[in-house]
Design an enzyme around this catalytic site. Structure first.
Site, PDB file in Angstrom:
ATOM      1  N   HIS A 165       0.940  -1.279   0.016  1.00 55.64           N
ATOM      2  CA  HIS A 165       0.063  -0.043   0.036  1.00 55.64           C
ATOM      3  C   HIS A 165       0.790   1.342   0.086  1.00 55.64           C
ATOM      4  CE1 HIS A 165      -0.231   1.546   4.302  1.00 55.64           C
ATOM      5  NE2 HIS A 165       0.870   1.162   4.345  1.00 55.64           N
ATOM      6  N   CYS A 219       3.945   5.319   5.564  1.00 52.38           N
ATOM      7  CA  CYS A 219       3.904   4.233   6.355  1.00 52.38           C
ATOM      8  C   CYS A 219       5.530   3.575   6.335  1.00 52.38           C
ATOM      9  CB  CYS A 219       3.172   3.176   5.704  1.00 52.38           C
ATOM     10  SG  CYS A 219       3.134   1.397   6.922  1.00 52.38           S
ATOM     11  N   GLN A 237      -7.305  -2.308   9.739  1.00 49.32           N
ATOM     12  CA  GLN A 237      -8.748  -1.382  10.236  1.00 49.32           C
ATOM     13  C   GLN A 237      -9.643  -2.019   9.035  1.00 49.32           C
ATOM     14  OE1 GLN A 237      -7.676   2.843   9.972  1.00 49.32           O
ATOM     15  NE2 GLN A 237      -5.739   2.589  10.912  1.00 49.32           N
ATOM     16  N   SER A 260      -5.811   5.979   9.489  1.00 49.43           N
ATOM     17  CA  SER A 260      -4.526   6.454   9.367  1.00 49.43           C
ATOM     18  C   SER A 260      -4.230   7.723   8.388  1.00 49.43           C
ATOM     19  CB  SER A 260      -3.690   5.024   8.875  1.00 49.43           C
ATOM     20  OG  SER A 260      -3.688   4.297   9.950  1.00 49.43           O
ATOM     21  N   HIS A 263      -5.126   6.170   1.191  1.00 46.54           N
ATOM     22  CA  HIS A 263      -4.394   4.919   0.672  1.00 46.54           C
ATOM     23  C   HIS A 263      -4.728   4.721  -0.677  1.00 46.54           C
ATOM     24  CE1 HIS A 263      -3.956   3.406   4.817  1.00 46.54           C
ATOM     25  NE2 HIS A 263      -5.028   4.015   5.003  1.00 46.54           N
TER      26      HIS A 263
END
Length: 269
Positions: A165, A219, A237, A260, A263
């Site tokens: 991701h 990330c 999640q 977060s 994405h």
């Protein structure tokens, strides 16, 4: 004070575990050999833990390392006051996080890092055992671990997926800071536009997914080209899992939001 109750998936170690203790400058100060222990509690209270950490920023019983019957090793934050990190990512209290060779653990405000070393893994006795062990991931909260485990993914061909991701954080992200930006100030809309442009660049061949992940993802998986490895349902999640498990192998998701940030996901297997 949080206490540790052994989860029902705890088992005798199938791999030798040791921890290198690094000081703030990255020098190895010592090595802690944890061979033969099915679990180890870390914290400030030397009378209640196996690995004592002399730092006021560490809780008395801070975290536990636990060997799973599938041969893997997990770290569990015991609802510590100042949290626990693995490779820079904060852990959710009571949610097991897999430790791998070279994983770096940080407890609370302590500057010391504990670097994981795993070796001597026992091979599964059969193909069936190997498949079972691959899918056994303890993603349920520790509070639920005292009940008999239910394998809700049995027979589901998509019980485990592997994805990469790219994450772009925004000012309302759960943790609006990253290795790329100490303080994130962009809006959700700006973050979504950024990952949408990256998706277009990948689709037209201007860059590969891994190339952009390494330079643009917020990330810690950026250093692996965005690769998150394999994970089962319940490990991520909900917004992330919904996208990941709906994708066909080799496909890239549309931009989406989780707690977060923004994405895009590439499903790799």
């Amino acid at each position: 004070m949080p206490t540790f109750n052994s989860p029902n998936w705890e088992a005798a170690p199938q791999t030798h575990l040791s921890l290198d203790v690094w000081d703030a400058s990255g020098r190895v100060q010592s090595r802690i050999d944890l061979e033969g222990k099915s679990h180890v509690v870390l914290g400030r209270d030397a009378s209640a833990v196996e690995v004592a950490v002399d730092n006021r920023g560490v809780s008395r019983t801070h975290a536990a390392i636990v060997h799973h019957r599938n041969g893997r090793v997990y770290l569990i934050d015991l609802k510590s006051t100042h949290g626990t990190k693995v490779d820079g990512e904060a852990l959710e209290a009571y949610k097991p996080t897999r430790l791998k060779e070279g994983s770096k653990m940080q407890l609370g405000h302590a500057q010391t890092l504990y670097v994981v070393h795993l070796h001597g893994m026992r091979k599964p006795s059969s193909t069936h055992d190997a498949e079972t062990k691959q899918k056994e991931v303890p993603h349920e909260p520790l509070k639920q671990m005292q009940t008999k485990p239910q394998d809700s993914n049995a027979g589901n061909k998509d019980a485990v997926v592997r994805c990469s991701h790219i994450l772009v954080k925004h000012k309302d992200s759960r943790r609006p800071t990253s290795w790329k930006e100490q303080v994130v100030t962009r809006t959700k809309e700006e973050a979504l536009r950024m990952v949408a442009r990256m998706r277009e660049d990948i689709l037209v061949g201007h860059a590969t997914f891994a190339e952009l992940a390494k330079t643009e993802s917020h990330c810690s998986s950026a250093k692996k080209g965005g690769d998150l490895g394999e994970f089962a349902k319940g490990s991520m999640q909900p917004q992330f899992e919904e996208q990941a498990f709906a994708l066909a192998v080799g496909k890239i998701s549309q931009p989406f939001l989780s707690d977060s940030g923004a994405h895009i996901i590439l499903r790799t297997s």
